[in-house]
Enzyme design. Structure first.
Site, PDB file in Angstrom:
ATOM      1  N   THR A  56      14.438  39.694  68.016  1.00 55.02           N
ATOM      2  CA  THR A  56      13.065  39.188  67.977  1.00 55.02           C
ATOM      3  C   THR A  56      12.497  39.047  69.382  1.00 55.02           C
ATOM      4  OG1 THR A  56      13.579  37.990  65.931  1.00 55.02           O
ATOM      5  CG2 THR A  56      11.593  37.328  67.102  1.00 55.02           C
ATOM      6  N   TYR A 143      27.390  40.813  66.471  1.00 51.40           N
ATOM      7  CA  TYR A 143      26.312  41.114  65.530  1.00 51.40           C
ATOM      8  C   TYR A 143      26.702  42.352  64.726  1.00 51.40           C
ATOM      9  CZ  TYR A 143      21.391  40.919  63.999  1.00 51.40           C
ATOM     10  OH  TYR A 143      20.236  40.775  63.263  1.00 51.40           O
ATOM     11  N   LYS A 169      27.723  37.386  63.152  1.00 53.32           N
ATOM     12  CA  LYS A 169      26.368  37.366  62.601  1.00 53.32           C
ATOM     13  C   LYS A 169      26.197  38.596  61.722  1.00 53.32           C
ATOM     14  CE  LYS A 169      21.471  37.080  63.735  1.00 53.32           C
ATOM     15  NZ  LYS A 169      20.435  37.177  64.777  1.00 53.32           N
TER      16      LYS A 169
END
EC number: 4.2.1.41
Length: 302
Positions: A56, A143, A169
């Site tokens: 983001t 991730y 994640k």
């Protein structure tokens, strides 16, 4: 780094996580002043961990110098109240360089992104991640997404080889595969929901023991995002269903109209509430005026 492993695990496993957008000025350059204010606002609104320069935050579009400044400003703004996690990735040498910069800036941990572009065998991804983690005192979160997706046994191997790996994640949304990983690796790691607009998966995540996730919409609707998270954890199913129906489903439908809107619409949202962070950088694109209006209509329902 000021948080112990147990403190980091606690912050990542109980509480809402979020990624502030990276502020850019009218010339497309990093705006440290407004970014600092944004991060301070995040902490005041109750996030348990701040992830900066992540997906983001347009990590993929930041220079090394910008990245370092972003982390420095975030660490100063947070002031040790919650952990600060910065991203790293691309090649092994580049990832190591970004990890060192984050450590020097005072970050508490690293969200390790998958390698860049190329198709990757799982054992190669484990080696890639291990080479980045080795030698760093920082806590790491892997991730699991894109071209770096690891199966349960590979995650178990990665965790065994890297004591400073504290969390995984999930960026796949594959609940069956994630459940396999959780049951295989067990509580060696903390598990975090990380699919774009993770709230749409939140009920499924919670059902297999994933207690938290990263919320992008917290950038422009922090009270609603926090209310949703608390209602989810409290088992208030009717309230959770209503927020999903009124906000998250129409938001996700709007998000899915164009690639990259998982970031572009977040920057649109912060502009709508009067906390503009500037436009996204190419290859992402700014939503149209009609899409701004559609987003505002969705927001106004809350």
């Amino acid at each position: 780094m000021s948080f112990s492993t147990e403190q980091m695990r606690t912050a990542l496993s109980d509480g809402l996580l979020s990624f502030p957008v990276t502020d850019l000025d009218e010339n497309g350059q990093f705006n440290a002043e407004t970014f600092k204010s944004r991060v301070e606002w995040f902490v005041e609104k109750g996030v348990s961990t701040v992830f900066v320069a992540g997906g983001t935050g347009e990590f993929f579009s930041l220079s090394y110098e910008e990245f370092k400044e972003v982390v420095e400003v975030a660490v100063e703004a947070v002031g040790g109240r919650v952990p600060v996690i910065a991203a790293a990735g691309k090649s092994v040498p580049e990832a190591r360089k970004f990890v060192a910069a984050a450590e020097e800036a005072g970050a508490d941990g690293i969200l390790l992104m998958p390698p860049f572009l190329t198709e990757c065998p799982e054992d190669g991804v484990v080696d890639y991640a291990t080479q980045v983690m080795t030698g760093s005192p920082l806590h790491f979160i892997y991730y699991n997404r894109g071209n770096g997706i690891l199966s349960a046994e590979s995650v178990k191997d990665l965790a065994a080889r890297n004591p400073n790996l504290v969390a995984l994640k999930d960026g796949t949304g594959n609940i069956a595969a994630l459940n396999d990983t959780i049951k295989t690796v067990e509580d060696r790691l903390v598990y975090i929901g990380g699919v774009p607009t993770a709230e749409i998966f939140a009920e499924a995540y919670l059902s297999i023991g994933v207690n938290t996730y990263s919320s992008a919409v917290f950038n422009f609707m922090p009270d609603m995002a926090m209310d949703f998270y608390k209602s989810l954890r409290a088992g208030e199913s009717e309230k959770v269903t209503k927020i999903i129906q009124d906000f998250f489903i129409p938001f996700c439908r709007l998000r899915d109209t164009k690639k990259g809107y998982a970031v572009g619409l977040i920057k649109a949202g912060v502009e709508i509430i009067g906390r503009s962070a500037g436009d996204v950088r190419a290859p992402l694109t700014r939503p149209t005026d009609a899409e701004f209006a559609a987003l505002k209509e969705i927001m106004d329902r809350q």
